[in-house]
Design a protein around this motif. Structure first.
Motif, PDB file in Angstrom:
ATOM      1  N   ARG A 152       0.844  -1.212   0.000  1.00 35.54           N
ATOM      2  CA  ARG A 152       0.000   0.000   0.000  1.00 35.54           C
ATOM      3  C   ARG A 152       0.871   1.250   0.000  1.00 35.54           C
ATOM      4  O   ARG A 152       0.746   2.110  -0.871  1.00 35.54           O
ATOM      5  CB  ARG A 152      -0.896  -0.026   1.250  1.00 35.54           C
TER       6      ARG A 152
ATOM      7  N   HIS B 119       3.286   5.636  -2.939  1.00 35.83           N
ATOM      8  CA  HIS B 119       4.438   6.522  -3.093  1.00 35.83           C
ATOM      9  C   HIS B 119       4.883   6.564  -4.567  1.00 35.83           C
ATOM     10  O   HIS B 119       5.125   7.624  -5.134  1.00 35.83           O
ATOM     11  CB  HIS B 119       5.555   5.996  -2.175  1.00 35.83           C
TER      12      HIS B 119
ATOM     13  N   ALA C  45       8.725  16.331   1.164  1.00 29.34           N
ATOM     14  CA  ALA C  45       9.070  14.949   0.774  1.00 29.34           C
ATOM     15  C   ALA C  45      10.363  14.524   1.476  1.00 29.34           C
ATOM     16  O   ALA C  45      10.447  13.409   2.001  1.00 29.34           O
ATOM     17  CB  ALA C  45       9.210  14.844  -0.746  1.00 29.34           C
TER      18      ALA C  45
ATOM     19  N   GLN D 108      10.803  11.522   3.971  1.00 31.07           N
ATOM     20  CA  GLN D 108      11.431  10.355   3.363  1.00 31.07           C
ATOM     21  C   GLN D 108      12.819  10.014   3.897  1.00 31.07           C
ATOM     22  O   GLN D 108      13.250   8.871   3.776  1.00 31.07           O
ATOM     23  CB  GLN D 108      11.457  10.523   1.837  1.00 31.07           C
TER      24      GLN D 108
HETATM   25  N1  FAQ Z   1      -2.310  12.170   0.260  1.00 29.13           N
HETATM   26  O1  FAQ Z   1      -2.880   6.250   8.531  1.00 29.13           O
HETATM   27  P1  FAQ Z   1      -2.260   7.292   7.662  1.00 29.13           P
HETATM   28  C1  FAQ Z   1       6.876  13.463  -3.512  1.00 29.13           C
HETATM   29  C2  FAQ Z   1      -3.885   8.401   3.294  1.00 29.13           C
HETATM   30  S1  FAQ Z   1       6.286  11.955  -3.117  1.00 29.13           S
HETATM   31  C3  FAQ Z   1      -3.043  11.091  -0.039  1.00 29.13           C
HETATM   32  O2  FAQ Z   1      -1.508   8.383   8.350  1.00 29.13           O
HETATM   33  P2  FAQ Z   1       0.147   6.221   6.466  1.00 29.13           P
HETATM   34  C4  FAQ Z   1       8.017  13.574  -4.476  1.00 29.13           C
HETATM   35  C5  FAQ Z   1      -3.066   7.168   3.639  1.00 29.13           C
HETATM   36  O3  FAQ Z   1      -2.510   6.619   2.475  1.00 29.13           O
HETATM   37  C6  FAQ Z   1       4.903  12.261  -2.028  1.00 29.13           C
HETATM   38  N2  FAQ Z   1      -3.361  10.148   0.864  1.00 29.13           N
HETATM   39  O4  FAQ Z   1      -1.410   6.596   6.511  1.00 29.13           O
HETATM   40  C7  FAQ Z   1       7.739  14.599  -5.475  1.00 29.13           C
HETATM   41  C8  FAQ Z   1      -4.107   6.307   4.293  1.00 29.13           C
HETATM   42  O5  FAQ Z   1      -4.959   5.737   3.291  1.00 29.13           O
HETATM   43  P3  FAQ Z   1      -5.191   4.134   3.100  1.00 29.13           P
HETATM   44  C9  FAQ Z   1       4.384  11.006  -1.530  1.00 29.13           C
HETATM   45  C10 FAQ Z   1      -2.886  10.308   2.112  1.00 29.13           C
HETATM   46  O6  FAQ Z   1       0.381   5.457   5.218  1.00 29.13           O
HETATM   47  C11 FAQ Z   1       7.943  15.945  -5.215  1.00 29.13           C
HETATM   48  C12 FAQ Z   1      -4.987   7.302   5.012  1.00 29.13           C
HETATM   49  O7  FAQ Z   1      -4.759   8.549   4.382  1.00 29.13           O
HETATM   50  N3  FAQ Z   1       5.196  10.530  -0.434  1.00 29.13           N
HETATM   51  O8  FAQ Z   1       6.336  14.371  -3.019  1.00 29.13           O
HETATM   52  C13 FAQ Z   1      -2.094  11.388   2.481  1.00 29.13           C
HETATM   53  O9  FAQ Z   1       0.597   5.619   7.738  1.00 29.13           O
HETATM   54  C14 FAQ Z   1       7.714  16.910  -6.192  1.00 29.13           C
HETATM   55  C15 FAQ Z   1      -4.685   7.387   6.488  1.00 29.13           C
HETATM   56  O10 FAQ Z   1      -3.398   7.970   6.758  1.00 29.13           O
HETATM   57  C16 FAQ Z   1       4.983   9.324   0.105  1.00 29.13           C
HETATM   58  O11 FAQ Z   1       4.143   8.580  -0.328  1.00 29.13           O
HETATM   59  C17 FAQ Z   1      -1.802  12.344   1.502  1.00 29.13           C
HETATM   60  N4  FAQ Z   1      -1.069  13.433   1.766  1.00 29.13           N
HETATM   61  O12 FAQ Z   1       0.867   7.651   6.352  1.00 29.13           O
HETATM   62  C18 FAQ Z   1       7.294  14.231  -6.740  1.00 29.13           C
HETATM   63  C19 FAQ Z   1       5.905   8.957   1.235  1.00 29.13           C
HETATM   64  N5  FAQ Z   1      -1.780  11.269   3.784  1.00 29.13           N
HETATM   65  O13 FAQ Z   1      -4.027   3.648   2.306  1.00 29.13           O
HETATM   66  C20 FAQ Z   1       7.039  15.202  -7.710  1.00 29.13           C
HETATM   67  C21 FAQ Z   1       5.639   7.593   1.769  1.00 29.13           C
HETATM   68  C22 FAQ Z   1      -2.383  10.152   4.219  1.00 29.13           C
HETATM   69  O14 FAQ Z   1      -5.185   3.547   4.497  1.00 29.13           O
HETATM   70  C23 FAQ Z   1       7.266  16.553  -7.443  1.00 29.13           C
HETATM   71  N6  FAQ Z   1       4.383   7.507   2.462  1.00 29.13           N
HETATM   72  N7  FAQ Z   1      -3.055   9.585   3.215  1.00 29.13           N
HETATM   73  O15 FAQ Z   1      -6.449   4.024   2.357  1.00 29.13           O
HETATM   74  C24 FAQ Z   1       4.222   7.820   3.756  1.00 29.13           C
HETATM   75  O16 FAQ Z   1       5.152   8.254   4.438  1.00 29.13           O
HETATM   76  C25 FAQ Z   1       2.870   7.571   4.371  1.00 29.13           C
HETATM   77  O17 FAQ Z   1       2.159   6.708   3.544  1.00 29.13           O
HETATM   78  C26 FAQ Z   1       2.046   8.878   4.626  1.00 29.13           C
HETATM   79  C27 FAQ Z   1       0.688   8.468   5.216  1.00 29.13           C
HETATM   80  C28 FAQ Z   1       2.775   9.745   5.634  1.00 29.13           C
HETATM   81  C29 FAQ Z   1       1.805   9.645   3.343  1.00 29.13           C
END
Ligand code: FAQ
Length: 324
Positions: free
Chosen positions: A44, A49, A140, A144
């Motif tokens: 997931r 990501h 990010a 990250q």
């Molecule tokens: N947007 O229980 P939590 C970048 C969802 S890359 C959408 O806190 P978790 C590079 C979450 O999935 C940016 N959905 O979840 C770049 C969960 O849904 P689910 C991406 C969000 O996973 C720069 C529900 O809410 N980075 O920027 C968001 O523990 C410039 C409940 O939330 C990553 O993916 C949101 N903002 O923490 C590219 C980093 N926030 O699946 C181009 C890796 C939360 O249960 C140009 N991911 N949700 O249905 C993470 O660190 C974590 O997955 C979080 C969320 C912190 C995003």
């Protein structure tokens, strides 16, 4: 001992071995046994990501043909290509968990998969390229860098390279804004306007507040996430404040101040209704982002077919050579 008892003991031993690896801060590798929940959580998060990186190419792709100079155009093209690369490493990391690239792509283009809320906002001015680099890449990086220590080996290793590139991206965004802030009054206003529009959505990138984050506790226990959503958001604000001063821009939160007693930044209320709207597909650009991705996928069908046909001919040739 009955077969069921033996199977039970095996399962307990496997779980104990997994728990011991996590407790010792060792890496879990694709060949290792892992609980089903751990595998699902990783698929997931890593696929969301990856999708974010791929969809994240669109807001900036919008400016490649209109960048204000050849140098700016070359830098922006390189940055957008980096995002594609990040998406590909991450899809590969997710594939080691047993999901195919086709399945992940299908989940994205039919709207089942999430990707970062931040990429559903428009980029009407050149200053948006600066604000994305400074704020979006800045967020990010904060989020990250700790993921480089994620307990799953392929994810952590992919993040090391991604973070190096993101830190260049953040600096190029900062430099775009700095140049604009040292320019004419109209350029300064354009930079401030972009910061006003991207600041709050960039805070939402860290996810819901800790008490409304269903996945955090388990992900932290598994050492996938190392810090909570709110702690990372705080760290990000702490990074922005001195940088905003150097830039000469104002962060659009009149309530923002350091609370000495709490040892935290006091901020205005984040608009979580807006966040939920964007997550449910009703943000300003959700429909367009998915439509564009779906069209690109359809337009690329002939390339995938040609590549598959070529691979088949090469494999057949290889077999004939072995037989000869
Ligand atoms: N947007 O229980 P939590 C970048 C969802 S890359 C959408 O806190 P978790 C590079 C979450 O999935 C940016 N959905 O979840 C770049 C969960 O849904 P689910 C991406 C969000 O996973 C720069 C529900 O809410 N980075 O920027 C968001 O523990 C410039 C409940 O939330 C990553 O993916 C949101 N903002 O923490 C590219 C980093 N926030 O699946 C181009 C890796 C939360 O249960 C140009 N991911 N949700 O249905 C993470 O660190 C974590 O997955 C979080 C969320 C912190 C995003």
């Amino acid at each position: 001992m009955t077969t069921t008892q033996m199977a039970g003991t095996d399962a307990e031993e496997l779980q104990a071995a997994f728990d011991a690896l996590i407790a010792a801060d060792q890496r879990i590798e694709p060949r290792d046994w892992m609980p089903e929940g751990y595998r699902k959580t990783l698929i997931r998060q890593i696929s969301q990501h990856a999708h974010s990186e791929i969809i994240g190419m669109q807001p900036e792709g919008n400016w490649i043909t209109r960048a204000p100079s050849l140098k700016r155009k070359a830098i922006l093209m390189a940055k957008v290509q980096d995002e594609a690369g990040h998406g590909l490493y991450l899809y590969s990391a997710a594939q080691t968990l047993g999901i195919s690239r086709d399945e992940m792509t299908a989940q994205l283009i039919d709207g089942r998969a999430k990707y970062s809320s931040i990429f559903n906002y428009p980029t009407p001015t050149w200053a948006d390229m600066g604000a994305i680099g400074w704020l979006v890449d800045g967020a990010a990086i904060c989020n990250q860098v700790p993921l480089c220590r994620a307990s799953y080996g392929p994810y952590g290793r992919a993040m090391v390279r991604i973070c190096k590139e993101e830190s260049f991206h953040q600096r190029q965004g900062f430099e775009i804004l700095l140049t604009l802030m040292q320019g004419s009054e109209a350029q300064r206003q354009m930079a401030q306007d972009a910061v006003d529009r991207w600041y709050w959505p960039s805070l939402m990138m860290f996810g819901p507040p800790d008490d409304a984050s269903p996945n955090s506790a388990q992900s932290m226990a598994w050492k996938i996430k190392r810090f909570s959503n709110d702690d990372l958001r705080q760290r990000f604000i702490g990074m922005l404040v001195p940088q905003a001063e150097i830039l000469g821009v104002t962060l659009p939160d009149p309530e923002l101040k350091w609370d000495e007693d709490a040892g935290r930044w006091h901020t205005g209320e984040i608009d979580w209704d807006e966040f939920r709207e964007v997550l449910s597909g009703r943000g300003p650009m959700n429909a367009e982002r998915i439509r564009h991705r779906r069209d690109a996928h359809d337009d690329g069908a002939w390339v995938r077919e040609a590549a598959a046909a070529y691979a088949r001919t090469q494999a057949a040739r290889g077999q004939r050579e072995v037989a000869a």
